[in-house]
Design an enzyme around this catalytic site. Structure first.
Site, short mmCIF file in Angstrom:
data_model
loop_
_atom_site.label_atom_id
_atom_site.label_comp_id
_atom_site.label_asym_id
_atom_site.label_seq_id
_atom_site.Cartn_x
_atom_site.Cartn_y
_atom_site.Cartn_z
N SER A 46 0.92 -1.38 0.07
CA SER A 46 0.19 0.38 0.32
C SER A 46 0.74 1.59 0.10
O SER A 46 0.29 2.18 -0.56
CB SER A 46 -1.09 0.08 0.76
OG SER A 46 -0.12 0.16 2.54
N HIS A 274 -0.87 6.22 6.28
CA HIS A 274 -0.26 6.16 5.08
C HIS A 274 0.29 7.13 4.03
O HIS A 274 -0.70 8.73 4.79
CB HIS A 274 -1.42 4.98 3.85
CG HIS A 274 -1.30 3.94 4.60
ND1 HIS A 274 -1.92 3.00 5.73
CD2 HIS A 274 -1.00 2.45 3.19
CE1 HIS A 274 -1.55 2.34 5.62
NE2 HIS A 274 -0.96 1.58 4.42
#
Length: 326
Positions: A46, A274
């Site tokens: 990711s 993230h």
């Protein structure tokens, strides 16, 4: 009787100049054929794919952005891209299908072949359980205990360090498989950016929801993970790209306009903990000169690039390379 000689035409000055110019210039030079763009394959999890960064593309279960760093890098360097990255991927998903909807995402290494010029790899975080660690640590805070106590026993045995150690040979195996499937490719291995404040000094911030002791511990875990990845890159003929150092001042604990990684509650468009779009642009800035140097394929010796030993692969470091380069 007079002897007759063939008549001779006298050249004008202009004709003389034209004739001399033609002799000097020679035949017209043919334009060199346009070379094909270098072929780039991006492998990763990711932190490569960019979950929730607009726009998302199929398979949607991979949460892969049209603005992840592989696409940004390919645009800048005019590369042909095969983006195999997928959120949630670990080293097993390099060689096995990853079950995502409406996938599955094929084994990432299936995008490799002998025509590939450049490969980037960012993997290992899910092998040690990044997402589970975050959940455990936040829960521990609510339960008024420490995150560190969930992973380190009374004898000092550290479960997360054990996971990092166990992931090392898996990363090495992936690199070996990359070289086997794309023997002429230059391989870049990326570390992970800072999440907590980068030391020396305090590590914690309210946005990450853990106290200073746990923040220090988790920062050390991330630094150990990056060190392992760098070691495996050096041992397996790949170039390590340090993302952690350049992310100082751009962590989840820094200002929203500066940060590369979002905290537990994102302010910018990205998944919690993230990279955001600023992060993807920042990663690309760091990778670009390394990728250019790799594609130039200048002979190097030893560990000068931080990327391992010379080898006998076609186009490998320390070997001549006949492939056209930019």
């Amino acid at each position: 009787m007079r002897t007759r000689f063939p008549s001779m035409r006298v050249l004008t000055p202009l004709a003389c100049v034209t004739l001399v110019a033609a002799l000097l210039v020679g035949p017209p030079v043919q334009a060199a054929p346009e070379r094909e763009p270098d072929l780039y394959v991006a492998l990763g999890d990711s932190y490569t794919a960019g979950p929730l960064i607009p726009l998302q593309e199929e398979p949607y279960g991979c949460l892969r952005s049209t603005n992840d760093y592989p696409k940004l890098l390919a645009q800048r360097l005019e590369l042909t891209l095969r983006d195999a990255s997928c959120s949630g991927a670990d080293t097993e998903d390099m060689t096995e299908p990853q079950g995502v909807s409406p996938g599955p995402n094929p084994p990432q290494l299936d995008r490799l072949d002998a025509e590939v010029d450049l490969v980037s790899l960012q993997i290992g975080g899910n092998d040690i359980g990044f997402s589970g660690i975050a959940e455990t640590c936040v829960r521990a805070t609510f339960e008024q205990t420490t995150c560190r106590s969930q992973y380190v026993d009374e004898d000092g045995n550290d479960e997360l360090q054990a996971r990092i150690d166990a992931t090392a040979p898996k990363v090495a195996a992936v690199l070996g498989a990359i070289h086997e499937r794309a023997p002429g490719a230059e391989v870049l291995v990326l570390g992970y950016p800072g999440i907590f404040l980068i030391g020396p000094g305090p590590a914690s911030c309210p946005a990450m929801g853990v106290g200073e002791e746990d923040a220090q511990y988790l920062r050390a875990v991330q630094e150990s993970l990056n060190a392992m990845i760098a070691t495996q890159a050096a041992a397996n003929d790949a170039t390590y790209v340090d993302i952690y150092g350049p992310s100082r001042g751009k962590t989840a604990c820094d200002l929203p306009v500066q940060r590369w990684v979002e905290p537990l509650v994102p302010v910018n468009a990205a998944a919690p903990v993230h990279p955001n779009l600023v992060g993807m642009l920042g990663f690309t800035d760091v990778i670009e000169p390394v990728a250019l140097a790799a594609l130039a394929s200048e002979p190097v010796s030893g560990l000068e690039t931080g990327g391992g030993r010379p080898d006998d692969r076609p186009g490998g470091r320390g070997q001549p390379d006949d492939r056209p380069r930019r």
